[in-house]
Scaffold this active site. Structure first.
Site, PDB file in Angstrom:
ATOM      1  N   HIS A   1       3.764 -26.083  56.887  1.00 18.10           N
ATOM      2  CA  HIS A   1       4.684 -26.338  58.000  1.00 18.10           C
ATOM      3  C   HIS A   1       5.989 -26.834  57.396  1.00 18.10           C
ATOM      4  O   HIS A   1       5.973 -27.564  56.409  1.00 18.10           O
ATOM      5  CB  HIS A   1       4.126 -27.426  58.927  1.00 18.10           C
ATOM      6  CG  HIS A   1       5.169 -27.993  59.855  1.00 18.10           C
ATOM      7  ND1 HIS A   1       5.476 -27.401  61.064  1.00 18.10           N
ATOM      8  CD2 HIS A   1       6.020 -29.051  59.713  1.00 18.10           C
ATOM      9  CE1 HIS A   1       6.463 -28.088  61.631  1.00 18.10           C
ATOM     10  NE2 HIS A   1       6.799 -29.091  60.838  1.00 18.10           N
TER      11      HIS A   1
ATOM     12  N   TYR B   1       2.366 -31.283  67.569  1.00 20.93           N
ATOM     13  CA  TYR B   1       2.693 -29.918  67.999  1.00 20.93           C
ATOM     14  C   TYR B   1       2.954 -29.837  69.507  1.00 20.93           C
ATOM     15  O   TYR B   1       2.832 -28.754  70.088  1.00 20.93           O
ATOM     16  CB  TYR B   1       1.574 -28.954  67.596  1.00 20.93           C
ATOM     17  CG  TYR B   1       1.667 -28.472  66.154  1.00 20.93           C
ATOM     18  CD1 TYR B   1       2.756 -27.720  65.711  1.00 20.93           C
ATOM     19  CD2 TYR B   1       0.663 -28.750  65.237  1.00 20.93           C
ATOM     20  CE1 TYR B   1       2.850 -27.269  64.403  1.00 20.93           C
ATOM     21  CE2 TYR B   1       0.745 -28.298  63.911  1.00 20.93           C
ATOM     22  CZ  TYR B   1       1.845 -27.556  63.512  1.00 20.93           C
ATOM     23  OH  TYR B   1       1.935 -27.097  62.217  1.00 20.93           O
TER      24      TYR B   1
ATOM     25  N   LYS C   1      -1.131 -27.318  54.838  1.00 17.92           N
ATOM     26  CA  LYS C   1      -2.125 -27.234  55.916  1.00 17.92           C
ATOM     27  C   LYS C   1      -3.565 -27.116  55.378  1.00 17.92           C
ATOM     28  O   LYS C   1      -3.770 -26.829  54.197  1.00 17.92           O
ATOM     29  CB  LYS C   1      -1.779 -26.037  56.811  1.00 17.92           C
ATOM     30  CG  LYS C   1      -0.449 -26.194  57.554  1.00 17.92           C
ATOM     31  CD  LYS C   1      -0.232 -25.030  58.521  1.00 17.92           C
ATOM     32  CE  LYS C   1       1.063 -25.170  59.305  1.00 17.92           C
ATOM     33  NZ  LYS C   1       1.239 -24.061  60.282  1.00 17.92           N
TER      34      LYS C   1
ATOM     35  N   GLU D   1       9.957 -35.672  62.870  1.00 15.69           N
ATOM     36  CA  GLU D   1       8.691 -35.406  62.169  1.00 15.69           C
ATOM     37  C   GLU D   1       8.488 -36.361  60.991  1.00 15.69           C
ATOM     38  O   GLU D   1       7.370 -36.824  60.749  1.00 15.69           O
ATOM     39  CB  GLU D   1       8.664 -33.939  61.706  1.00 15.69           C
ATOM     40  CG  GLU D   1       8.562 -32.982  62.892  1.00 15.69           C
ATOM     41  CD  GLU D   1       8.657 -31.515  62.514  1.00 15.69           C
ATOM     42  OE1 GLU D   1       8.501 -30.678  63.429  1.00 15.69           O
ATOM     43  OE2 GLU D   1       8.886 -31.174  61.332  1.00 15.69           O
TER      44      GLU D   1
ATOM     45  N   ASN E   1      -1.526 -20.551  57.992  1.00 18.44           N
ATOM     46  CA  ASN E   1      -0.412 -20.070  57.168  1.00 18.44           C
ATOM     47  C   ASN E   1       0.108 -21.099  56.168  1.00 18.44           C
ATOM     48  O   ASN E   1       1.277 -21.086  55.790  1.00 18.44           O
ATOM     49  CB  ASN E   1       0.700 -19.502  58.057  1.00 18.44           C
ATOM     50  CG  ASN E   1       1.258 -20.524  59.021  1.00 18.44           C
ATOM     51  OD1 ASN E   1       0.856 -21.685  59.007  1.00 18.44           O
ATOM     52  ND2 ASN E   1       2.205 -20.113  59.852  1.00 18.44           N
TER      53      ASN E   1
HETATM   54  P1  GDP Z   1       6.662 -21.953  61.986  1.00 22.92           P
HETATM   55  O1  GDP Z   1       7.860 -22.802  62.298  1.00 22.92           O
HETATM   56  O2  GDP Z   1       6.971 -20.807  61.039  1.00 22.92           O
HETATM   57  O3  GDP Z   1       5.483 -22.773  61.479  1.00 22.92           O
HETATM   58  O4  GDP Z   1       6.182 -21.239  63.335  1.00 22.92           O
HETATM   59  P2  GDP Z   1       6.108 -21.712  64.873  1.00 22.92           P
HETATM   60  O5  GDP Z   1       6.869 -22.988  65.092  1.00 22.92           O
HETATM   61  O6  GDP Z   1       6.445 -20.523  65.704  1.00 22.92           O
HETATM   62  O7  GDP Z   1       4.556 -21.995  65.099  1.00 22.92           O
HETATM   63  C1  GDP Z   1       3.944 -23.194  64.657  1.00 22.92           C
HETATM   64  C2  GDP Z   1       2.593 -22.865  64.058  1.00 22.92           C
HETATM   65  O8  GDP Z   1       1.745 -22.381  65.097  1.00 22.92           O
HETATM   66  C3  GDP Z   1       2.594 -21.749  63.017  1.00 22.92           C
HETATM   67  O9  GDP Z   1       2.967 -22.184  61.720  1.00 22.92           O
HETATM   68  C4  GDP Z   1       1.149 -21.290  63.071  1.00 22.92           C
HETATM   69  O10 GDP Z   1       0.274 -22.159  62.336  1.00 22.92           O
HETATM   70  C5  GDP Z   1       0.837 -21.418  64.557  1.00 22.92           C
HETATM   71  N1  GDP Z   1       1.024 -20.141  65.246  1.00 22.92           N
HETATM   72  C6  GDP Z   1       2.198 -19.519  65.575  1.00 22.92           C
HETATM   73  N2  GDP Z   1       1.984 -18.355  66.206  1.00 22.92           N
HETATM   74  C7  GDP Z   1       0.620 -18.220  66.287  1.00 22.92           C
HETATM   75  C8  GDP Z   1      -0.243 -17.223  66.840  1.00 22.92           C
HETATM   76  O11 GDP Z   1       0.202 -16.213  67.388  1.00 22.92           O
HETATM   77  N3  GDP Z   1      -1.592 -17.444  66.724  1.00 22.92           N
HETATM   78  C9  GDP Z   1      -2.106 -18.575  66.129  1.00 22.92           C
HETATM   79  N4  GDP Z   1      -3.431 -18.734  66.051  1.00 22.92           N
HETATM   80  N5  GDP Z   1      -1.321 -19.534  65.612  1.00 22.92           N
HETATM   81  C10 GDP Z   1       0.029 -19.365  65.678  1.00 22.92           C
END
Ligand code: GDP
Length: 140
Positions: free
Chosen positions: A117, A51, A11, A128, A114
């Site tokens: 992905h 997304y 990212k 994807e 973070n």
């Molecule tokens: P992943 O599969 O571990 O990447 O997590 P998710 O599928 O739940 O979320 C997708 C992405 O959305 C995450 O990797 C973060 O970049 C973002 N994200 C998830 N939760 C939050 C949040 O509470 N706040 C913000 N700003 N971004 C979030």
């Protein structure tokens, strides 16, 4: 477990800090082979489509803006049990919860920024991978 392919993104927070090589070293040390890779700049439309599953979440706009804020590195990783293995190497979504030695523990800045992905299931991995790569670009 069979050989699988999974989709990965390095990212913007990580490409900004010149961490592509350090993150790739973590994948390779875990036995994941990078079989496709390209550095690209996403548009808001592309980030929103990728997304789309999160479009009702409060952080959707912030997430799309972040993903367009600098180049990303889109990748396909191959290896035994690659989807689960990659999730293990990545660590928990929130770096505060990520295990020692994981990419997110070492490099992530926040729950949003973070660093990586990774696909969460075979069906999402297939969708994807096809979103970013043609079959010709996958070179195992
Ligand atoms: P992943 O599969 O571990 O990447 O997590 P998710 O599928 O739940 O979320 C997708 C992405 O959305 C995450 O990797 C973060 O970049 C973002 N994200 C998830 N939760 C939050 C949040 O509470 N706040 C913000 N700003 N971004 C979030």
């Amino acid at each position: 477990m069979a050989i699988q392919r999974t989709f990965s993104i390095i990212k913007p927070d990580a490409t900004n800090r010149n961490l592509t090589g350090a993150i790739n070293a973590k994948f390779e040390a875990a036995g994941l082979r990078i079989v496709a890779q390209k550095r690209i700049q996403l548009t808001m439309a592309q980030a929103g489509e990728f997304y789309g599953v999160h479009k009702e979440r409060p952080f959707f706009g912030e997430l799309c803006e972040f993903m367009c804020s600098a180049p990303i590195v889109a990748q396909v990783l191959e290896g035994e049990d690659a989807i689960a293995k990659n999730r293990e190497v990545m660590g928990a979504t929130n770096p505060a919860d990520a295990a020692d030695g994981t990419i997110r523990k070492e490099y992530a800045l926040s729950i949003g920024e973070n660093s990586v992905h990774g696909s969460d299931a075979p069906e999402t991995a297939a969708v994807e991978i096809a979103f970013f790569f043609s079959g010709l670009e996958l070179v195992g």
